[in-house]
Motif scaffolding. Sequence first.
Motif, PDB file in Angstrom:
ATOM      1  N   GLY A 189       0.830  -1.207   0.000  1.00 30.54           N
ATOM      2  CA  GLY A 189       0.000   0.000   0.000  1.00 30.54           C
ATOM      3  C   GLY A 189       0.855   1.243   0.000  1.00 30.54           C
ATOM      4  N   SER A 190       0.171   2.387   0.019  1.00 25.84           N
ATOM      5  CA  SER A 190       0.906   3.656   0.034  1.00 25.84           C
ATOM      6  C   SER A 190       1.241   4.085   1.462  1.00 25.84           C
ATOM      7  N   PHE A 191       0.323   3.828   2.374  1.00 22.72           N
ATOM      8  CA  PHE A 191       0.520   4.161   3.794  1.00 22.72           C
ATOM      9  C   PHE A 191       0.979   5.612   3.964  1.00 22.72           C
ATOM     10  N   ASP A 192       0.187   6.537   3.406  1.00 20.72           N
ATOM     11  CA  ASP A 192       0.575   7.962   3.399  1.00 20.72           C
ATOM     12  C   ASP A 192      -0.403   8.808   4.201  1.00 20.72           C
ATOM     13  N   PRO A 193      -0.459   8.688   5.505  1.00 21.49           N
ATOM     14  CA  PRO A 193       0.322   7.824   6.391  1.00 21.49           C
ATOM     15  C   PRO A 193      -0.512   6.631   6.857  1.00 21.49           C
ATOM     16  N   VAL A 194       0.119   5.787   7.691  1.00 17.63           N
ATOM     17  CA  VAL A 194      -0.596   4.645   8.288  1.00 17.63           C
ATOM     18  C   VAL A 194      -1.726   5.159   9.186  1.00 17.63           C
ATOM     19  N   THR A 195      -2.884   4.475   9.112  1.00 22.06           N
ATOM     20  CA  THR A 195      -4.053   4.861   9.930  1.00 22.06           C
ATOM     21  C   THR A 195      -4.460   3.671  10.810  1.00 22.06           C
ATOM     22  N   PHE A 196      -5.444   3.921  11.676  1.00 24.25           N
ATOM     23  CA  PHE A 196      -5.980   2.813  12.481  1.00 24.25           C
ATOM     24  C   PHE A 196      -6.610   1.734  11.596  1.00 24.25           C
ATOM     25  N   GLY A 197      -7.081   2.130  10.399  1.00 23.77           N
ATOM     26  CA  GLY A 197      -7.650   1.156   9.461  1.00 23.77           C
ATOM     27  C   GLY A 197      -6.594   0.166   9.003  1.00 23.77           C
ATOM     28  N   HIS A 198      -5.410   0.686   8.627  1.00 28.45           N
ATOM     29  CA  HIS A 198      -4.299  -0.196   8.244  1.00 28.45           C
ATOM     30  C   HIS A 198      -3.873  -1.074   9.424  1.00 28.45           C
ATOM     31  N   LEU A 199      -3.760  -0.456  10.595  1.00 29.32           N
ATOM     32  CA  LEU A 199      -3.250  -1.207  11.761  1.00 29.32           C
ATOM     33  C   LEU A 199      -4.190  -2.341  12.151  1.00 29.32           C
ATOM     34  N   ASP A 200      -5.478  -2.111  11.942  1.00 26.57           N
ATOM     35  CA  ASP A 200      -6.470  -3.157  12.215  1.00 26.57           C
ATOM     36  C   ASP A 200      -6.225  -4.358  11.288  1.00 26.57           C
ATOM     37  N   ILE A 201      -5.971  -4.066  10.006  1.00 28.39           N
ATOM     38  CA  ILE A 201      -5.700  -5.148   9.044  1.00 28.39           C
ATOM     39  C   ILE A 201      -4.380  -5.838   9.402  1.00 28.39           C
ATOM     40  N   ILE A 202      -3.368  -5.049   9.750  1.00 30.60           N
ATOM     41  CA  ILE A 202      -2.048  -5.608  10.089  1.00 30.60           C
ATOM     42  C   ILE A 202      -2.164  -6.550  11.288  1.00 30.60           C
ATOM     43  N   GLU A 203      -2.877  -6.098  12.316  1.00 29.72           N
ATOM     44  CA  GLU A 203      -3.018  -6.918  13.529  1.00 29.72           C
ATOM     45  C   GLU A 203      -3.731  -8.239  13.225  1.00 29.72           C
ATOM     46  N   ARG A 204      -4.785  -8.154  12.426  1.00 26.82           N
ATOM     47  CA  ARG A 204      -5.551  -9.367  12.127  1.00 26.82           C
ATOM     48  C   ARG A 204      -4.778 -10.301  11.202  1.00 26.82           C
ATOM     49  N   ALA A 205      -4.083  -9.717  10.217  1.00 25.88           N
ATOM     50  CA  ALA A 205      -3.309 -10.553   9.285  1.00 25.88           C
ATOM     51  C   ALA A 205      -2.138 -11.210  10.016  1.00 25.88           C
ATOM     52  N   ALA A 206      -1.511 -10.469  10.922  1.00 28.12           N
ATOM     53  CA  ALA A 206      -0.343 -11.000  11.642  1.00 28.12           C
ATOM     54  C   ALA A 206      -0.717 -12.194  12.524  1.00 28.12           C
ATOM     55  N   ARG A 207      -2.009 -12.284  12.849  1.00 30.47           N
ATOM     56  CA  ARG A 207      -2.478 -13.422  13.662  1.00 30.47           C
ATOM     57  C   ARG A 207      -2.624 -14.698  12.837  1.00 30.47           C
ATOM     58  N   VAL A 208      -2.857 -14.547  11.534  1.00 29.87           N
ATOM     59  CA  VAL A 208      -3.113 -15.756  10.731  1.00 29.87           C
ATOM     60  C   VAL A 208      -1.944 -16.178   9.841  1.00 29.87           C
ATOM     61  N   VAL A 209      -0.947 -15.310   9.674  1.00 27.30           N
ATOM     62  CA  VAL A 209       0.225 -15.716   8.893  1.00 27.30           C
ATOM     63  C   VAL A 209       1.439 -15.791   9.817  1.00 27.30           C
ATOM     64  N   ASP A 210       2.487 -16.488   9.349  1.00 27.19           N
ATOM     65  CA  ASP A 210       3.697 -16.590  10.176  1.00 27.19           C
ATOM     66  C   ASP A 210       4.556 -15.341  10.049  1.00 27.19           C
ATOM     67  N   GLU A 211       4.601 -14.822   8.831  1.00 30.94           N
ATOM     68  CA  GLU A 211       5.438 -13.653   8.596  1.00 30.94           C
ATOM     69  C   GLU A 211       4.699 -12.673   7.704  1.00 30.94           C
ATOM     70  N   LEU A 212       4.645 -11.423   8.122  1.00 30.66           N
ATOM     71  CA  LEU A 212       3.947 -10.403   7.338  1.00 30.66           C
ATOM     72  C   LEU A 212       4.921  -9.280   6.990  1.00 30.66           C
ATOM     73  N   ILE A 213       5.071  -9.056   5.667  1.00 29.74           N
ATOM     74  CA  ILE A 213       5.959  -7.976   5.208  1.00 29.74           C
ATOM     75  C   ILE A 213       5.089  -6.838   4.682  1.00 29.74           C
ATOM     76  N   ILE A 214       5.183  -5.692   5.321  1.00 27.98           N
ATOM     77  CA  ILE A 214       4.456  -4.528   4.824  1.00 27.98           C
ATOM     78  C   ILE A 214       5.304  -3.914   3.722  1.00 27.98           C
ATOM     79  N   GLY A 215       4.706  -3.719   2.547  1.00 32.88           N
ATOM     80  CA  GLY A 215       5.440  -3.153   1.412  1.00 32.88           C
ATOM     81  C   GLY A 215       4.938  -1.751   1.107  1.00 32.88           C
ATOM     82  N   ILE A 216       5.797  -0.767   1.309  1.00 30.16           N
ATOM     83  CA  ILE A 216       5.396   0.611   0.986  1.00 30.16           C
ATOM     84  C   ILE A 216       5.745   0.859  -0.478  1.00 30.16           C
ATOM     85  N   LEU A 217       4.712   1.171  -1.235  1.00 28.73           N
ATOM     86  CA  LEU A 217       4.879   1.324  -2.679  1.00 28.73           C
ATOM     87  C   LEU A 217       5.434   2.708  -3.027  1.00 28.73           C
ATOM     88  N   VAL A 218       6.500   2.702  -3.813  1.00 32.50           N
ATOM     89  CA  VAL A 218       7.030   3.958  -4.344  1.00 32.50           C
ATOM     90  C   VAL A 218       6.288   4.207  -5.645  1.00 32.50           C
TER      91      VAL A 218
END
Length: 159
Positions: free
Chosen positions: A8-37
């Motif tokens: 994503g762009s994450f310009d900037p990170v919001t509580f909406g993104h963090l909610d997805i990150i928290e939930r995804a991090a619970r179901v996968v072993d490794e989560l890489i956030i990719g900031i798109l240029v």
Amino acid sequence: MIKAIYPGSFDPVTFGHLDIIERAARVVDELIIGILVNKEKKPLFTMEERRFLLEETTKEFSNVTIQTFEGLTIDFARKNGARLIIRGLRAVTDFESEMQIAQTNHSIDPEIDTMFFTTSLEYAFLSSTIAREVAYYGSDVSKLVPPVVAGAFRDKFGK
Ligand code: ADP
């Protein structure tokens, strides 16, 4: 071992993104956030600032890391050996373009799938654009973004 990317762009990170990150991090072993240029978009926050804000707000998740990338998301996934792309869905309006992107990616590389998390109701309206707009006019952003991001907005807009 499930490795996923969350682009994503994450310009900037919001509580909406963090909610997805928290939930995804619970179901996968490794989560890489990719900031798109994205050369076509002029972001409010530089890549370094966006990265810093993500690092500060995802510290508590031991299986989450942050990278930046240019080009196709599918190539970023492949480069990292990730089989899963995480995206968030807010409304029907997100659905059409997200489905198109997911299907394109799947046709390029059938080994890679996209997994959608539907937004938590309290963040259904929230986007980085909305947060930037509210901050620009000096309104309270404390329900939209974490304190460190609110501070970064104050530094940017001087309000
Ligand atoms: P993009 O510029 O690709 O839309 P964003 O940084 O805005 O990237 O968002 C990255 C991902 O996070 C997208 O899948 C987007 O749908 C999702 N997302 C953003 N805000 C929310 C939210 N409030 N609830 C759920 N998903 C969200």
